[in-house]
Design an enzyme around this catalytic site. Structure first.
Site, short mmCIF file in Angstrom:
data_model
loop_
_atom_site.label_atom_id
_atom_site.label_comp_id
_atom_site.label_asym_id
_atom_site.label_seq_id
_atom_site.Cartn_x
_atom_site.Cartn_y
_atom_site.Cartn_z
N CYS A 150 12.07 5.45 -5.82
CA CYS A 150 11.81 4.17 -6.48
C CYS A 150 10.93 4.31 -7.71
CB CYS A 150 11.20 3.18 -5.49
SG CYS A 150 9.65 3.73 -4.73
N GLY A 151 9.89 5.15 -7.63
CA GLY A 151 9.00 5.30 -8.77
C GLY A 151 9.66 5.97 -9.95
#
Length: 272
Positions: free
Chosen positions: A53-54
């Site tokens: 996600c990051g």
């Protein structure tokens, strides 16, 4: 890992259409006693594969920088692995996120700490008014919105705009009223600062790696979720996989943090 083919890329025009469609559905529930100002710099979206996600949020944020630099998600993942910022694609350190951003993009990364209220609230709005992205960690609920899970569901989003409810007769020079939603005004980018005390309500236009659609979240919802990122998920701790977590844990790495990205050519606002 061929994200260019296996992940869905959403074009800028489609993303903007989805954002405005969702906004029109919500707008009737907003206070009609306020004028509403939309500040937004839409960009492409990317669906993550695994706990990335990051890194996916960074890719989406990088697409909003000018001049644009074509960087693949594979390149971002590779650099993050080589620098020891991640093992599975996870990013539990906002400081590492800032360092990674400066290595893969021609940008300046400013790490905010101490929470998203007060001076940091003003910094974030000022940044969005310049058309620039903000990377924010939060706890993700089943509908991808911020929730309060003590960091067990830690996730990253990129914020690319804001919807502001304005008091009284706040002047809006250069802004155009929406043709279909009276009372909603679209701001040009960059947008001039608003008078002190003009904003009564704040929402953030955000995207994250599990959906191509923009979501509109209340600022307080994001701030409260960001402020309680303190613990590593017991489920992850028991899954026998290696994760890179800073010495101070999730609290040290993510709690009260955000990352502002700006092009190298852009000047950091004075007095901040």
């Amino acid at each position: 890992m061929k994200h260019s083919t296996s992940c869905q890329l959403c074009r800028r025009e489609k993303c903007m259409k989805w954002a405005l469609t969702g906004l029109s559905l919500l707008f009737s529930s907003f206070s009609q006693h306020l004028s509403w100002l939309l500040v937004h710099n839409p960009g492409p979206s990317l669906i993550q594969e695994g706990p990335q996600c990051g890194l996916v949020a960074l890719w989406m944020a990088g697409a909003l920088l000018h001049p644009p630099k074509a960087v693949s998600l594979e390149e971002i993942v590779q650099v993050a692995l080589e620098r020891g910022y991640t093992a599975q694609g996870e990013m539990f350190s906002a400081a590492d996120m800032a360092r990674l951003a400066e290595e893969v993009y021609p940008c300046q990364a400013e790490l905010l700490s101490g929470g998203l209220e007060g001076q940091n609230y003003r910094r974030i709005l000022q940044h969005l008014f310049s058309g620039l992205p903000v990377l924010v960690p939060y706890d993700e609920d089943s509908n991808h919105e911020p929730c309060l899970r003590r960091g067990y569901k830690a996730h990253w989003a990129v914020v690319s705009g804001a919807l502001l409810g304005l008091k009284g007769d706040t002047p809006l020079p250069g802004c155009q009223e929406d043709e279909q939603l009276p009372g909603l005004f679209h701001a040009p980018l960059p947008c001039a600062p608003l008078p002190p005390g003009a904003v009564a309500e704040t929402y953030l236009l955000s995207r994250q790696g599990k959906s191509c659609r923009h979501q509109l979240w209340s600022y307080r919802q994001v701030q409260e979720s960001n402020a309680q990122l303190t613990d590593f998920s017991p489920r992850r701790a028991a899954d026998s996989k290696v994760y890179i977590v800073p010495a101070g844990g999730v609290r040290e790495g993510l709690c009260g943090k955000a990352v502002l990205l700006r092009p190298l050519s852009a000047q950091k606002p004075s007095g901040t």
